[in-house]
Design a protein around this motif. Structure first.
Motif, PDB file in Angstrom:
ATOM      1  N   TRP A 189     121.825  30.775 -89.372  1.00  0.00           N
ATOM      2  CA  TRP A 189     121.191  30.306 -88.143  1.00  0.00           C
ATOM      3  C   TRP A 189     119.726  29.923 -88.351  1.00  0.00           C
ATOM      4  CZ3 TRP A 189     123.002  28.921 -83.452  1.00  0.00           C
ATOM      5  CH2 TRP A 189     124.348  29.186 -83.193  1.00  0.00           C
ATOM      6  N   THR A 338     121.595  27.626 -78.946  1.00  0.00           N
ATOM      7  CA  THR A 338     121.775  29.070 -79.071  1.00  0.00           C
ATOM      8  C   THR A 338     123.207  29.399 -79.507  1.00  0.00           C
ATOM      9  OG1 THR A 338     122.463  29.336 -76.764  1.00  0.00           O
ATOM     10  CG2 THR A 338     120.089  29.425 -77.232  1.00  0.00           C
ATOM     11  N   GLN A 339     123.418  30.657 -79.869  1.00  0.00           N
ATOM     12  CA  GLN A 339     124.757  31.093 -80.246  1.00  0.00           C
ATOM     13  C   GLN A 339     125.714  31.017 -79.060  1.00  0.00           C
ATOM     14  OE1 GLN A 339     125.146  34.665 -82.614  1.00  0.00           O
ATOM     15  NE2 GLN A 339     123.064  34.505 -83.395  1.00  0.00           N
ATOM     16  N   GLU A 340     125.207  31.289 -77.858  1.00  0.00           N
ATOM     17  CA  GLU A 340     126.034  31.201 -76.654  1.00  0.00           C
ATOM     18  C   GLU A 340     126.466  29.758 -76.401  1.00  0.00           C
ATOM     19  OE1 GLU A 340     123.172  32.759 -76.881  1.00  0.00           O
ATOM     20  OE2 GLU A 340     123.871  34.854 -76.781  1.00  0.00           O
TER      21      GLU A 340
END
Length: 649
Positions: A189, A338-340
């Motif tokens: 990331w 974002t990861q979401e």
């Protein structure tokens, strides 16, 4: 309908080359890994003395090794037979198209699956499963029999069966990209993965040392490219415009060639390149003019569409990876989502990709059926061709359907959306490895330096301790980095995995320690026996320590004395002796040490022949042997081609 006959044949011969590499690499390591005195003897996986009916044995463990008693051989020699048969068949398919038939590929798959069944931890790699899946698809893709007329003419069913290879390529590449981000690994990331990867990978090549010292900003941008090549470009594999697909082919080739240059991943990347051939058609190799090509407007529009698609991807990369040119003329990059957000997009992308696959397959099937009815001459031939196309369609639809089960697991929300009946069908054939889940480098290891297990021996419990050298994995800091691929030294690979855990999680290490204490030449042959301090006599004691390795700094590039620096971390496993009671007890439970006599070899003539072949092969370094056999095959192919051209002229 696009012609894919030549492209299909090229793919089939390419898979034969991969099989050749895989079988030959496996054959070299049989005595040390699976021999009666090997690390994990094959005899522990099946009882050849059992009087259980053969059919029941095959159901219990489907492997051709059960036929060993009928040939008067034990498990080790039967492994030799299966491997050499695989080498012979794959070499025949490599040098001659007449051997690239469904029957030959069915035999190749059966042979490799038999080896896979008894391979234990040394065969539990994704590329072994990938070869089994690709090899099974070849049974569908290949013709039933060879004929010169069939070699030249395209059949409607060819496009349908060949489509399955493209779908496998999509799942492989897209899954590999997805798991890097769904794992939540901060190194991926932060786009710092390649700053670590070249140093921490299993067996780096000499070029990996130089790649590791490239500027950090450049490696971050390269990580962005890897993400795009694996997450976005795979969707273009099914794009209607062939120029878009061909450009996608070049991007994947670019990625695979660079991986081969910097890492020794055996036959995996070569197999991926073979799968990439499914993105091409015969026109790519033979530039034949068609009605569409004569229309310059169509050509220009096609080019404009291709440029627009990839320009859109570049713009999306610029936005979602926050690319900026700094004052120092470097490129700054950061993930801008974002990861979401990624999780949400992935939950939508998986069903969309399945719908795209359904649409692409549906169009391919419809086109094939129409061509079966239109282009085939004669009512009888129309019926036969259409019937064959329909039969292949049923098989392809079955493979596609069950492949969605492991593919859907890429996102947790889709685990419950797969129909129960389909999940049950896939579960019944799961052991055959017809379809698999993929995803390499889920998490980056070696952030603080690559861990390495160093095994040491001594004749005194107080030392001095002397190190065992391996053939390919890092050990001595002064040893040069090797080029090993397409050979896979499976012991060296497992030593890399062992360093990531404890010896309790890798019980096979106890067997390795015992074989070294016994001085077994079969196991020592898997290591650097020439420089071994215990060539003449095995040590009295064995222990292992965990070290952290780092590449030497760039300042030493012009006067290189060593490739690595290292520091000791702690003890890996304690001191063992040959008669250490807990060690003996543990290996007895694993059936590695057995009191009962081994299965006796009664076929002395065949045994003598196999021993003679082994004695010749064992004198040649493994990777040199593989490339030597490949070169011999290329020479035969070129000679046959030149002779054919000479006769025509």
């Amino acid at each position: 309908m696009a012609q894919v006959r030549y492209t299909r044949n090229l793919f089939l011969r390419g898979v034969c080359i991969i099989y050749l590499f895989a079988f030959l690499s496996f054959y070299i390591q049989i005595p040390g890994l699976y021999g009666d005195n090997g690390i994990l003897p094959a005899r522990t996986q099946l009882d050849l003395k059992s009087r259980t009916p053969l059919l029941h044995k095959l159901k219990q463990k489907p492997t051709l090794l059960w036929f060993a008693p009928y040939l008067g051989l034990n498990a080790e020699y039967m492994l030799d037979i299966l491997s050499l048969c695989g080498v012979a068949l794959s070499f025949a398919g490599f040098i001659s198209q007449r051997f690239c038939t469904s029957l030959v590929f069915a035999l190749l798959w059966s042979l490799y699956f038999s080896l896979y069944q008894i391979g234990q931890i040394f065969m539990w790699f994704q590329w072994d499963a990938l070869l089994l899946e690709a090899g099974f698809l070849c049974i569908l893709v290949a013709p039933f029999w060879y004929s010169k007329r069939a070699k030249l003419n395209n059949k409607p069913s060819d496009a349908v069966t060949f489509w399955t290879v493209r779908w496998l390529l999509f799942r492989l590449m897209f899954s590999s990209g997805v798991v890097k981000l769904t794992s939540g690994c901060p190194i991926w990331w932060k786009l710092d993965a390649l700053n670590v990867h070249f140093e921490s990978q299993c067996i780096p090549t000499p070029l990996a040392w130089y790649a590791h010292h490239l500027p950090a900003w450049f490696l971050r941008c390269t990580t962005v490219l890897v993400n795009i090549f694996e997450l976005v470009i795979p969707f273009l594999f099914f794009f209607p415009n062939r120029k878009v697909r061909i450009t996608a082919f070049y991007t994947q080739m670019f990625l695979q060639i660079h991986i081969i240059a910097t890492g020794n991943y055996n036959f995996f990347n070569f197999l991926t390149i073979c799968l990439c051939i499914s993105l091409l058609d015969d026109q790519f190799f033979y530039k034949k003019k068609s009605k569409h090509d004569s229309n310059s407007i169509v050509k220009y529009l096609s080019t404009i569409l291709c440029v627009s698609v990839y320009a859109g991807i570049l713009y999306g990369t610029y936005v979602y990876y926050n690319l900026k040119i700094t004052e120092n003329w470097t490129i700054q990059s950061n993930i801008a989502f974002t990861q979401e957000q990624f999780d949400y997009v992935l939950s939508r992308a998986i069903p969309i990709s399945i719908y795209i696959g359904v649409a692409s397959l549906g169009f391919t099937i419809a086109d094939a059926v129409v061509n079966s009815l239109i282009t085939t001459k004669g009512a009888r031939n129309k019926i036969i061709t259409t019937l064959v196309t329909c039969l292949y369609t049923i098989a392809v639809c079955y493979i596609f359907a069950i492949s969605t089960v492991p593919y859907a697991t890429l996102h947790h929300s889709h685990n419950s959306t797969i129909p129960t009946q389909l999940r049950q069908i896939q579960g019944k054939v799961e052991y055959l490895r017809l379809v698999n889940s993929y995803g390499l480098f889920r998490r980056m290891t070696g952030v603080d330096g690559r861990p390495e297990v160093i095994i040491e021996g001594s004749n005194n419990v107080d030392g001095p301790w002397k190190e065992y050298e391996f053939l390919y994995k890092p050990g001595n800091v002064n040893n040069s980095l090797p080029f090993v691929a397409p050979h896979q030294p499976r012991l060296d690979w497992q030593m890399w995995f062992a360093a990531l855990g404890t010896y309790h999680q890798n019980p096979w290490l106890m067997s390795l320690a015992y074989r070294l204490l016994s001085g077994q030449p079969e196991v020592l042959a898997l290591m650097n026996n020439i420089e071994s301090p215990f060539r003449e006599k095995p040590p009295q004691y064995i222990k292992a320590s965990l070290y952290r390795y780092h590449y030497t700094p760039w300042s030493q590039s012009w006067n290189k004395q060593a490739w690595w620096t290292r520091e000791k971390v702690n003890e890996y496993f304690p001191i063992f002796s040959h008669d250490h009671p807990p060690l003996i007890e543990y290996l007895s439970k694993m059936k590695i040490i057995q009191d009962k006599p081994a299965f006796k070899v009664t076929n002395e003539l065949l045994k003598l022949l196999l021993d003679s072949i082994r004695s010749v092969v064992s004198r040649i370094e493994a990777s040199l042997l593989l490339w030597g056999v490949f070169t011999a095959g290329c020479a035969i192919v070129m000679t046959s081609y030149n002779n054919l051209t000479f006769k025509k002229n």
